[in-house]
Design a protein around this motif. Structure first.
Motif, mmCIF file in Angstrom:
data_model
loop_
_atom_site.group_PDB
_atom_site.id
_atom_site.type_symbol
_atom_site.label_atom_id
_atom_site.label_comp_id
_atom_site.label_asym_id
_atom_site.label_seq_id
_atom_site.Cartn_x
_atom_site.Cartn_y
_atom_site.Cartn_z
ATOM 1 N N ARG A 174 -11.361 -6.286 9.269
ATOM 2 C CA ARG A 174 -11.166 -5.168 9.682
ATOM 3 C C ARG A 174 -9.609 -4.827 9.707
ATOM 4 N N PHE A 175 -9.253 -3.529 9.520
ATOM 5 C CA PHE A 175 -7.779 -3.015 9.114
ATOM 6 C C PHE A 175 -7.729 -1.832 9.547
ATOM 7 N N LEU A 176 -6.561 -1.336 9.587
ATOM 8 C CA LEU A 176 -6.110 0.152 9.674
ATOM 9 C C LEU A 176 -5.455 0.595 8.498
ATOM 10 N N ILE A 177 -5.879 1.914 7.931
ATOM 11 C CA ILE A 177 -5.268 2.478 6.858
ATOM 12 C C ILE A 177 -4.857 3.907 7.007
ATOM 13 N N TRP A 178 -3.582 4.289 6.733
ATOM 14 C CA TRP A 178 -2.978 5.445 7.199
ATOM 15 C C TRP A 178 -2.492 6.143 6.237
ATOM 16 N N GLU A 179 -3.142 7.425 6.004
ATOM 17 C CA GLU A 179 -2.625 8.397 4.909
ATOM 18 C C GLU A 179 -2.378 9.793 5.237
ATOM 19 N N LYS A 180 -1.507 10.612 4.454
ATOM 20 C CA LYS A 180 -1.186 11.837 4.986
ATOM 21 C C LYS A 180 -1.444 12.662 3.669
ATOM 22 N N PHE A 187 -9.313 -13.864 1.561
ATOM 23 C CA PHE A 187 -10.376 -13.982 2.230
ATOM 24 C C PHE A 187 -10.876 -15.733 2.356
ATOM 25 N N GLU A 188 -9.919 -16.354 2.392
ATOM 26 C CA GLU A 188 -10.245 -18.015 2.420
ATOM 27 C C GLU A 188 -10.885 -18.216 3.568
ATOM 28 N N GLN A 189 -10.197 -17.939 4.937
ATOM 29 C CA GLN A 189 -10.816 -18.558 6.214
ATOM 30 C C GLN A 189 -10.686 -17.402 7.253
ATOM 31 N N ASP A 190 -11.274 -17.494 7.997
ATOM 32 C CA ASP A 190 -11.055 -16.539 9.476
ATOM 33 C C ASP A 190 -9.427 -16.508 9.830
ATOM 34 N N SER A 191 -9.289 -15.417 10.267
ATOM 35 C CA SER A 191 -7.999 -15.329 11.095
ATOM 36 C C SER A 191 -7.795 -13.764 11.671
ATOM 37 N N VAL A 192 -7.314 -14.083 13.016
ATOM 38 C CA VAL A 192 -6.923 -12.787 13.755
ATOM 39 C C VAL A 192 -5.481 -12.461 13.380
ATOM 40 N N ILE A 193 -5.069 -11.538 12.912
ATOM 41 C CA ILE A 193 -3.790 -11.109 12.582
ATOM 42 C C ILE A 193 -3.140 -10.221 13.658
ATOM 43 N N TYR A 237 0.929 -1.271 0.037
ATOM 44 C CA TYR A 237 -0.057 -0.032 0.003
ATOM 45 C C TYR A 237 0.865 1.339 -0.013
ATOM 46 N N ALA A 238 1.794 1.310 0.775
ATOM 47 C CA ALA A 238 2.693 2.438 1.026
ATOM 48 C C ALA A 238 3.408 2.721 -0.586
ATOM 49 N N ASP A 239 3.593 1.875 -1.536
ATOM 50 C CA ASP A 239 4.252 2.016 -2.391
ATOM 51 C C ASP A 239 3.167 2.450 -3.752
ATOM 52 N N TRP A 240 1.790 2.553 -3.531
ATOM 53 C CA TRP A 240 0.952 2.809 -4.495
ATOM 54 C C TRP A 240 1.059 4.345 -4.676
ATOM 55 N N THR A 241 1.284 4.954 -3.599
ATOM 56 C CA THR A 241 1.859 6.451 -3.867
ATOM 57 C C THR A 241 2.331 6.936 -2.527
ATOM 58 N N ARG A 242 3.864 7.117 -2.698
ATOM 59 C CA ARG A 242 4.508 7.359 -1.503
ATOM 60 C C ARG A 242 4.134 8.853 -0.786
ATOM 61 N N THR A 243 3.726 9.663 -1.786
ATOM 62 C CA THR A 243 3.204 11.022 -1.181
ATOM 63 C C THR A 243 2.196 11.112 -0.407
ATOM 64 N N ILE A 244 1.301 10.329 -0.324
ATOM 65 C CA ILE A 244 0.198 10.099 0.223
ATOM 66 C C ILE A 244 0.060 8.959 1.184
ATOM 67 N N HIS A 245 0.264 7.703 0.847
ATOM 68 C CA HIS A 245 0.045 6.347 1.436
ATOM 69 C C HIS A 245 1.033 6.410 2.554
ATOM 70 N N VAL A 246 0.823 6.048 3.695
ATOM 71 C CA VAL A 246 1.795 5.680 4.875
ATOM 72 C C VAL A 246 1.776 4.183 4.919
ATOM 73 N N GLY A 247 0.503 3.400 5.071
ATOM 74 C CA GLY A 247 0.558 2.134 5.429
ATOM 75 C C GLY A 247 -0.645 1.624 5.492
ATOM 76 N N ALA A 248 -0.914 0.267 5.488
ATOM 77 C CA ALA A 248 -1.928 -0.590 5.855
ATOM 78 C C ALA A 248 -1.969 -1.832 6.719
ATOM 79 N N GLU A 249 -2.591 -1.965 7.636
ATOM 80 C CA GLU A 249 -2.327 -3.254 8.408
ATOM 81 C C GLU A 249 -3.751 -4.200 8.848
ATOM 82 N N TRP A 250 -3.715 -5.495 8.267
ATOM 83 C CA TRP A 250 -4.908 -6.142 8.630
ATOM 84 C C TRP A 250 -4.984 -6.429 10.110
ATOM 85 N N HIS A 251 -6.047 -6.388 10.585
ATOM 86 C CA HIS A 251 -6.139 -6.929 12.035
ATOM 87 C C HIS A 251 -6.935 -8.232 12.358
#
Length: 460
Positions: free
Chosen positions: A268-274, A384-390, A244-258
């Motif tokens: 659910r996930f966290l997505i962080w942009e600037k 999304f093949e199975q449930d998992s808590v990351i 995600y951070a490489d889609w556009t380094r001027t905007i995207h910081v990162g994404a993390e699946w929870h």
């Protein structure tokens, strides 16, 4: 109300676990302090006054502030309120919920602990009649937290203002204070009646409330886009937020699946942009999902979590083996908040022109990675093949309720507006809100009068 014999009490300062939480078995309940007091007030009167926070700010003004009901539910549980307390001069604001009510016997509530929202704080009142008149009441203050967080809770309870003696004294002071107010007739008859007779909203606007009025989906920014890859590959890398951070380094910081759910919905996930150097973090939930065709998420808007923000991507195959997409950034918002969001829409990084460019820029970043072979085999694999808590421990996980946990998946907008249509609505609303010329003339005259008075009285 009968007067009891000479009142006596014992205040308990104790702290011990009593087993799992009654609300969430994954949490442990820690009873931290208690007070038992014999009061002159009869059981039903004391119970009703206590359970409705009658004249709350007067119970013990040195250690308590005000109490306000937000939503009342018939029978009690599910009712919500705000309490302001200041034990040990430490100010606490509790956005609490009634968890147990057994009329004239037991009343309990809990709220995210305002000092650290990963744990809960609450009290439980137990009351019984006393021979000769009056009542015997015990109030217990407790914490609930995950077992691995017990050392953190212990650290808080060792602080000045949260120690056992301070909190036991706090409980005793409020119980005695309420009894004294009742005996002096300072609580009026309506506040001595049972509160939980029906369902009603007492405060129409409060931090964790979802509007019950009309909701509008505002199509804020959109774009027609193309990808040099199959719908399956595009869907998999996009829905994973792969690199995600490489889609556009001027905007995207990162994404993390929870947490990942089989079939996508509810993941659910966290997505962080600037955007525009404005840092925003969205704790998001996948709300719409059709494999290889449609993906959407929704989150409380980081700048103002009373509304939702989200994006959706629709994919269709092209004859040349590539994929056509329609990418939308949208906002789900109560209609009455449209003028407020139009204000956000003027901020750098959130304005519609920037967000439209944002869509095109991130697609260009995805396409660069596709052409360069930058996505790994894992990146291209269906997630999304199975449930998992990351991630087992993150801010909106158990311990701090998701602001819209019961509506994040089910809320459906009543209508959809384009940005242009929303602009018309906002203009009409703002025009209706502007005072008429007569008001402005009156205000001008009053201002001049006040200024003349000020000039006559100010020191020379």
């Amino acid at each position: 109300m009968k007067k009891g014999s000479d009142q006596h009490h014992h205040s308990g300062a104790h702290s011990h676990t009593t087993g799992p939480s009654r609300i969430d078995p994954a949490m442990v309940r820690i009873e931290h302090a208690a007070a038992t007091v014999e009061v002159a007030t009869e059981v039903d009167t004391f119970f009703n006054a206590y359970s409705r926070w009658a004249e709350y700010e007067q119970w013990a003004p040195d250690v308590q502030g005000a109490g306000h009901w937000l939503v009342v539910r018939e029978g009690g549980p599910g009712s919500r309120f705000i309490l302001y307390d200041k034990p040990g001069a430490r100010h606490l604001a509790h956005f609490g919920e009634v968890t147990e009510l057994e009329c004239n016997r037991r009343f309990a509530w809990r709220a995210p602990f305002s000092e650290w929202n990963r744990a809960y704080i609450g009290t439980q009142l137990e009351i019984a009649p006393k021979s000769g008149g009056g009542s015997r009441v015990t109030e217990t203050l407790y914490f609930e937290a995950r077992e691995e967080h017990l050392p953190v809770v212990a650290g808080f309870t060792a602080m000045s203002g949260f120690d056992q003696k301070t909190l036991a004294d706090f409980l005793e002071a409020r119980l005695r204070g309420l009894d004294k107010l009742i005996q002096q007739g300072k609580i009026k008859e309506p506040d001595l009646a049972y509160l939980f007779t029906d369902n009603r909203v007492l405060a129409a606007d409060w931090p964790q409330r979802v509007s019950e009025g009309e909701w509008v989906r505002l199509l804020y920014a959109d774009g027609e886009v193309d990808f040099p890859a199959s719908p399956e590959l595009v869907f998999n890398v996009f829905s994973r937020f792969a690199r995600y951070a490489d889609w556009t380094r001027t905007i995207h910081v990162g994404a993390e699946w929870h947490r990942v759910r089989r079939g996508g919905l509810g993941s659910r996930f966290l997505i962080w942009e600037k955007p525009g150097d404005r840092h925003v973090m969205h704790y998001a939930t996948v709300t719409e999902f059709e494999r290889n065709r449609h993906f959407a998420w929704r989150a409380p808007f980081a700048e103002w979590p009373k509304v939702f923000i989200g994006t959706s991507l629709d994919l269709t195959p092209r004859a040349d083996g590539g994929t056509h997409g329609y990418h939308v950034i949208w906002v789900d918002i109560p209609q009455e908040y449209l003028p407020i969001f139009s204000g956000f829409g003027t901020l750098p990084g959130i304005d519609i022109e920037y967000e439209t460019w944002h869509i095109q820029e991130e697609v260009r970043g995805i396409n660069r990675l596709i052409r360069a072979g930058g996505f790994s085999t894992e990146d291209q694999h269906y997630l999304f093949e199975q449930d998992s808590v990351i991630a087992h421990d993150w801010p909106t996980e158990t311990g701090q309720p998701h602001p819209y946990s019961d509506r994040i998946l089910t809320l459906k907008p009543d209508r959809v507006l384009t940005f242009e249509e929303a602009s018309v609505v906002v203009t009409e609303v703002m025009s209706a809100a502007i005072p008429n010329p007569q008001f402005f003339r009156l205000w001008r005259d009053q201002r001049r009068t006040r200024q003349r008075q000020f000039n006559r009285t100010k020191p020379r």
